[in-house]
Design an enzyme around this catalytic site. Sequence first.
Site, PDB file in Angstrom:
ATOM      1  N   ILE A 156      39.867  35.899  19.171  1.00 46.52           N
ATOM      2  CA  ILE A 156      38.820  34.525  20.059  1.00 46.52           C
ATOM      3  C   ILE A 156      39.190  35.102  21.463  1.00 46.52           C
ATOM      4  CG2 ILE A 156      38.722  32.460  21.051  1.00 46.52           C
ATOM      5  CD1 ILE A 156      37.365  32.613  18.210  1.00 46.52           C
ATOM      6  N   GLU A 363      30.442  40.283  18.455  1.00 44.23           N
ATOM      7  CA  GLU A 363      29.203  39.930  19.002  1.00 44.23           C
ATOM      8  C   GLU A 363      27.817  40.576  18.092  1.00 44.23           C
ATOM      9  OE1 GLU A 363      27.916  38.651  22.639  1.00 44.23           O
ATOM     10  OE2 GLU A 363      30.318  38.368  23.440  1.00 44.23           O
TER      11      GLU A 363
HETATM   12  C1  FAD Z   1      38.683  42.116  19.120  1.00 41.93           C
HETATM   13  C2  FAD Z   1      38.360  41.458  19.240  1.00 41.93           C
HETATM   14  C3  FAD Z   1      37.564  39.946  19.655  1.00 41.93           C
HETATM   15  C4  FAD Z   1      36.923  39.165  19.336  1.00 41.93           C
HETATM   16  N1  FAD Z   1      36.347  38.356  20.038  1.00 41.93           N
HETATM   17  C5  FAD Z   1      35.196  36.944  19.399  1.00 41.93           C
HETATM   18  C6  FAD Z   1      35.613  36.375  19.892  1.00 41.93           C
HETATM   19  O1  FAD Z   1      35.585  35.859  21.733  1.00 41.93           O
HETATM   20  N2  FAD Z   1      34.906  34.899  19.228  1.00 41.93           N
HETATM   21  C7  FAD Z   1      34.545  34.898  18.380  1.00 41.93           C
HETATM   22  O2  FAD Z   1      33.597  34.270  17.749  1.00 41.93           O
HETATM   23  N3  FAD Z   1      34.239  36.047  17.172  1.00 41.93           N
HETATM   24  C8  FAD Z   1      35.231  36.516  17.970  1.00 41.93           C
HETATM   25  N4  FAD Z   1      35.219  38.009  17.578  1.00 41.93           N
HETATM   26  C9  FAD Z   1      34.548  38.294  16.221  1.00 41.93           C
HETATM   27  C10 FAD Z   1      33.841  39.261  15.560  1.00 41.93           C
HETATM   28  O3  FAD Z   1      32.721  38.743  16.625  1.00 41.93           O
HETATM   29  C11 FAD Z   1      33.638  39.993  14.430  1.00 41.93           C
HETATM   30  O4  FAD Z   1      34.816  40.319  13.970  1.00 41.93           O
HETATM   31  C12 FAD Z   1      32.059  40.677  14.008  1.00 41.93           C
HETATM   32  O5  FAD Z   1      31.281  38.970  13.860  1.00 41.93           O
HETATM   33  C13 FAD Z   1      32.343  40.905  12.433  1.00 41.93           C
HETATM   34  O6  FAD Z   1      32.789  40.623  11.825  1.00 41.93           O
HETATM   35  P1  FAD Z   1      33.483  40.537  10.680  1.00 41.93           P
HETATM   36  O7  FAD Z   1      35.024  41.035  11.891  1.00 41.93           O
HETATM   37  O8  FAD Z   1      34.648  39.448   9.914  1.00 41.93           O
HETATM   38  O9  FAD Z   1      32.980  42.039  10.197  1.00 41.93           O
HETATM   39  P2  FAD Z   1      32.616  41.738   8.308  1.00 41.93           P
HETATM   40  O10 FAD Z   1      31.516  40.534   8.283  1.00 41.93           O
HETATM   41  O11 FAD Z   1      33.449  41.551   7.489  1.00 41.93           O
HETATM   42  O12 FAD Z   1      32.099  42.685   8.645  1.00 41.93           O
HETATM   43  C14 FAD Z   1      32.905  44.376   7.697  1.00 41.93           C
HETATM   44  C15 FAD Z   1      31.709  45.509   7.775  1.00 41.93           C
HETATM   45  O13 FAD Z   1      30.322  44.442   6.545  1.00 41.93           O
HETATM   46  C16 FAD Z   1      29.098  45.463   7.288  1.00 41.93           C
HETATM   47  N5  FAD Z   1      28.349  44.236   7.057  1.00 41.93           N
HETATM   48  C17 FAD Z   1      28.934  42.610   7.435  1.00 41.93           C
HETATM   49  N6  FAD Z   1      27.568  42.143   7.120  1.00 41.93           N
HETATM   50  C18 FAD Z   1      26.258  43.521   6.769  1.00 41.93           C
HETATM   51  C19 FAD Z   1      25.090  42.852   6.281  1.00 41.93           C
HETATM   52  N7  FAD Z   1      24.124  42.050   5.869  1.00 41.93           N
HETATM   53  N8  FAD Z   1      25.060  44.303   6.294  1.00 41.93           N
HETATM   54  C20 FAD Z   1      24.937  44.891   6.800  1.00 41.93           C
HETATM   55  N9  FAD Z   1      26.191  45.300   7.050  1.00 41.93           N
HETATM   56  C21 FAD Z   1      27.594  44.663   7.220  1.00 41.93           C
HETATM   57  C22 FAD Z   1      29.715  45.317   8.806  1.00 41.93           C
HETATM   58  O14 FAD Z   1      28.851  45.869   9.734  1.00 41.93           O
HETATM   59  C23 FAD Z   1      30.965  45.528   8.488  1.00 41.93           C
HETATM   60  O15 FAD Z   1      31.092  46.581   9.096  1.00 41.93           O
HETATM   61  C24 FAD Z   1      36.641  38.927  18.627  1.00 41.93           C
HETATM   62  C25 FAD Z   1      36.534  40.288  17.141  1.00 41.93           C
HETATM   63  C26 FAD Z   1      37.172  40.939  17.621  1.00 41.93           C
HETATM   64  C27 FAD Z   1      37.427  42.700  16.976  1.00 41.93           C
END
Ligand code: FAD
Length: 385
Positions: A156, A363
């Site tokens: 977050i 996002e």
């Molecule tokens: C520095 C940082 C700040 C952040 N800030 C916030 C915040 O303020 N509030 C908040 O709520 N969240 C926050 N996040 C979370 C961020 O939005 C998520 O990390 C992001 O949405 C990806 O989710 P994940 O990391 O679980 O990746 P995953 O969902 O596990 O994805 C891993 C890989 O699989 C791919 N993938 C997953 N599903 C699919 C699909 N259906 N089709 C094709 N490819 C797919 C993705 O593209 C990616 O390459 C932050 C993350 C970071 C790293």
Amino acid sequence: MEYFLNELQKTVKRMARTIAEERILPVRAELDEKEEFPWAIMKDLADTDMFRVFIPEEYGGLGGGCLELCLVVEELSRVCSAVAISYASSSLGSFTLLQYGTEEQKQKYLPDIASGKRLAAFAVTEAEAGSDIGAIKTTANREERGYVINGTKQFITNGGEADIYTVIALTDKTKGARGASAFLVEKDTPGFSFGRKEKKMGIRASATRELVFEDCLVPAENRIGREGMGFLMTLKLFDYTRPEIAAQAVGVAQGALEAAIDYARKRIQFGHPIISFQAVQHMLANMATDVEAARALVYAVARTVDSGAKNFSKESAMAKVFASDTAMRVTTDAVQIFGGVGYMRDYPVEKMMRDAKITQIYEGTNQVLRNVIASELRKRRTIQE
Ligand SMILES: Cc1cc2nc3c(=O)[nH]c(=O)nc-3n(C[C@H](O)[C@H](O)[C@H](O)COP(=O)(O)OP(=O)(O)OC[C@H]3O[C@@H](n4cnc5c(N)ncnc54)[C@H](O)[C@@H]3O)c2cc1C
């Protein structure tokens, strides 16, 4: 290019540039190295009314919209994306309240966010719920006293630094997509604490932290909107805020382009500045063209958002995908133009390359956003009017 900005837009852009150059530039490398939250700069941004930009006038704001916010984020990112995202996350944490909050809730929280006295943050992500936000496990159980929240949010932005958190939690586990709701949780609420602080590749001066809820009692009047609307609100929120991430990408790409041009003019090899070599010129030409195209798309989408259009999921996703892919390409090419010193921390472009990467991930990853764009195309063949 002429973007026909109005007086407010020109003013906020100019002010953000002044802060970026006078206050952020001298300390950005140190903030990055120390991974230190930029509180002094948040204060500068507050003192110059930058947090008022995205808040309506009736709550102490300047009444700007998506374009004004994008202009500020772009200018800050041109110098330091970590500062820009710390600032922008306060808007991310405010928008659900702005769109769905009661008058009482808005009067209670928005003036302090507008003045910069209190930062905001938004929390949906969990360890097992990233792209798939429907997999969240944090619960908010209704009791007589209010809602009791249990669970852990991950990654977050502004975690631990913000005072006001918009948190998405399940109010009914049996209802799937209709089972989540949004809550305002204040920092000092008993049962609410902060866990692991992440060590990141880029945007290192921004805070990325776990939020831990253990029998955290939140008054019923802190629920935003109706029960069951939490996921829908989150999807709508990201439609509004993805242009800001796209603006962050445009800003960092612009910063890298300018640094690369300056360096290519000064660096002499084979008796000539390297900018006299066609290979370098063509890289710079491609970088400049891509940045301008990304900026034009971001501003056009921001104007669409501000026009009151009902559905702009596709356009918003397009802006983020295009601008963030541009930022990654342009910052990588900037490192290439700097050669060996580009790889060193003494020069700014390696930080810009590290900072650019996150714009393709948060996002909504660019893969997921391409799914969003494609799904809209499946629904409606786009006809340009
Ligand atoms: C520095 C940082 C700040 C952040 N800030 C916030 C915040 O303020 N509030 C908040 O709520 N969240 C926050 N996040 C979370 C961020 O939005 C998520 O990390 C992001 O949405 C990806 O989710 P994940 O990391 O679980 O990746 P995953 O969902 O596990 O994805 C891993 C890989 O699989 C791919 N993938 C997953 N599903 C699919 C699909 N259906 N089709 C094709 N490819 C797919 C993705 O593209 C990616 O390459 C932050 C993350 C970071 C790293």
